[in-house]
Motif scaffolding. Sequence first.
Motif, short mmCIF file in Angstrom:
data_model
loop_
_atom_site.label_atom_id
_atom_site.label_comp_id
_atom_site.label_asym_id
_atom_site.label_seq_id
_atom_site.Cartn_x
_atom_site.Cartn_y
_atom_site.Cartn_z
N GLY A 1 7.30 -5.19 -8.17
CA GLY A 1 6.95 -3.96 -8.86
C GLY A 1 5.47 -3.74 -9.10
O GLY A 1 5.09 -2.88 -9.88
N GLY A 2 4.64 -4.51 -8.40
CA GLY A 2 3.19 -4.35 -8.57
C GLY A 2 2.63 -3.20 -7.77
O GLY A 2 3.29 -2.19 -7.55
N ASP A 3 1.41 -3.36 -7.31
CA ASP A 3 0.71 -2.31 -6.57
C ASP A 3 0.97 -2.48 -5.07
O ASP A 3 0.68 -3.53 -4.49
N PHE A 4 1.51 -1.43 -4.44
CA PHE A 4 1.90 -1.45 -3.02
C PHE A 4 0.82 -0.73 -2.23
O PHE A 4 0.48 0.42 -2.51
N LEU A 5 0.27 -1.41 -1.20
CA LEU A 5 -0.85 -0.86 -0.44
C LEU A 5 -0.49 -0.71 1.03
O LEU A 5 -0.03 -1.65 1.67
N ILE A 6 -0.70 0.50 1.57
CA ILE A 6 -0.54 0.77 3.00
C ILE A 6 -1.92 0.75 3.62
O ILE A 6 -2.85 1.44 3.18
N LEU A 7 -2.08 -0.06 4.68
CA LEU A 7 -3.35 -0.15 5.41
C LEU A 7 -3.21 0.56 6.75
O LEU A 7 -2.22 0.38 7.45
N ARG A 8 -4.22 1.32 7.11
CA ARG A 8 -4.22 1.95 8.43
C ARG A 8 -5.65 2.26 8.85
O ARG A 8 -6.57 2.29 8.02
N PHE B 1 1.32 -3.39 3.52
CA PHE B 1 2.02 -2.94 4.72
C PHE B 1 1.00 -2.36 5.69
O PHE B 1 0.20 -1.50 5.30
N ILE B 2 1.00 -2.83 6.95
CA ILE B 2 0.08 -2.32 7.97
C ILE B 2 0.84 -1.32 8.83
O ILE B 2 1.83 -1.67 9.48
N GLY C 1 4.53 -5.02 8.65
CA GLY C 1 3.89 -4.09 9.55
C GLY C 1 4.90 -3.49 10.49
O GLY C 1 5.96 -4.08 10.74
N THR C 2 4.58 -2.32 11.01
CA THR C 2 5.43 -1.67 11.99
C THR C 2 4.62 -1.30 13.22
O THR C 2 3.43 -0.99 13.11
N SER C 3 5.25 -1.37 14.39
CA SER C 3 4.60 -0.99 15.64
C SER C 3 3.29 -1.76 15.80
O SER C 3 3.30 -2.98 15.85
N ALA C 4 2.14 -1.07 15.85
CA ALA C 4 0.86 -1.77 15.96
C ALA C 4 0.63 -2.71 14.79
O ALA C 4 0.00 -3.76 14.92
N GLY C 5 1.15 -2.33 13.62
CA GLY C 5 1.03 -3.19 12.45
C GLY C 5 1.81 -4.48 12.59
O GLY C 5 1.42 -5.52 12.05
#
Length: 335
Positions: free
Chosen positions: A68-75, A122-123, A156-160
């Motif tokens: 439940g903390g801070d969720f970060l998406i990287l791109r 998450f990448i 990560g998904t695909s390239a991630g």
Amino acid sequence: MVSAVKGTSMLLTMFLCATATLQAADYKYIRTGSDHDVETKAVAAYALMGGGSDLDEAFRYLCEKGSGGDFLILRAAGDDDYNSYVNSLCKTNSVATLIVPSREAANDPKVSDIVHHAEAVFIAGGDQARYINWWQHSSLQDAINEHIANGKPIGGTSAGLAVLGEYVYSAQGDAPDDADLSSTLALANPYMNRVTVRRDFLKIDLLRNTLTDSHFAKRDRMGRTLVFLGRIVQDGWSVHPREIAVDEKSAVLVDSSGAARVIGPGKGAYFLQVESKPQVCQPNTPLTFNGIAVYHAPSGSQFDLKSWSGSAGTAYSLSVEKGEIKSTAANDTVY
């Protein structure tokens, strides 16, 4: 004249300062939820997503492991469309997207600080060449690896997904995104300039000595991945490299012990291991490569990354003879 020179000098100084500011602020950070970070007891886990339609269960898994903390998406490009999606699935302190589109941005201390305060990372998909070209050997790479070393979840998904393993197909060839690097092209010449495999971007212990790939069966990537594995052996990086290849609309969820389960409506995942060196892996010559063990794990099956064994799946072997793939599976099935 002196006044004009001084004025020109001041304008030049202002321009250089403005340019430096733009470079330093090159990243974008879009956040929803609380403006204040929290620190929760995150648990190490890995979500390997094959691309295509996103799987709610995979994102909930990362959220759960982030406690439940801070969720970060990287791109490296794109927008913040994941923010509302993840926020609708999970109870988190915040959901944010960090877009890092250059090497200058990847070395900005503020970018690293944002990663340090995330409980789950998450990448996103896109072009893994950008991740390698812009993020490798940067402070952002160090921050992601510190996140991993601290026992926090990442996916990560695909390239991630492609950049999570020790070995990475970096897509740094002479075509945009290298989208047209087909199995046929790679098998015909394992040393063509578009067969680009890199290593040592991220350091996930359970994915050491492992190549990760996505969109696998959907985009007919078995042939080119056998070339990647052959090159890893031929170039002296490993004697027995492994691979986790995930199809579209599938994901492999891995806990800290290495226990994995496969989810999603796609064709699942393929766990490969090289048992012997290629017989022929050289420039301008079709690949000949025997002894590749494959375990196909459909949705609902399980696999242990430490023992490299699974249940509820199918084991078979592949070989390549002068660029042609042969299989011991029923009806000579490759996938």
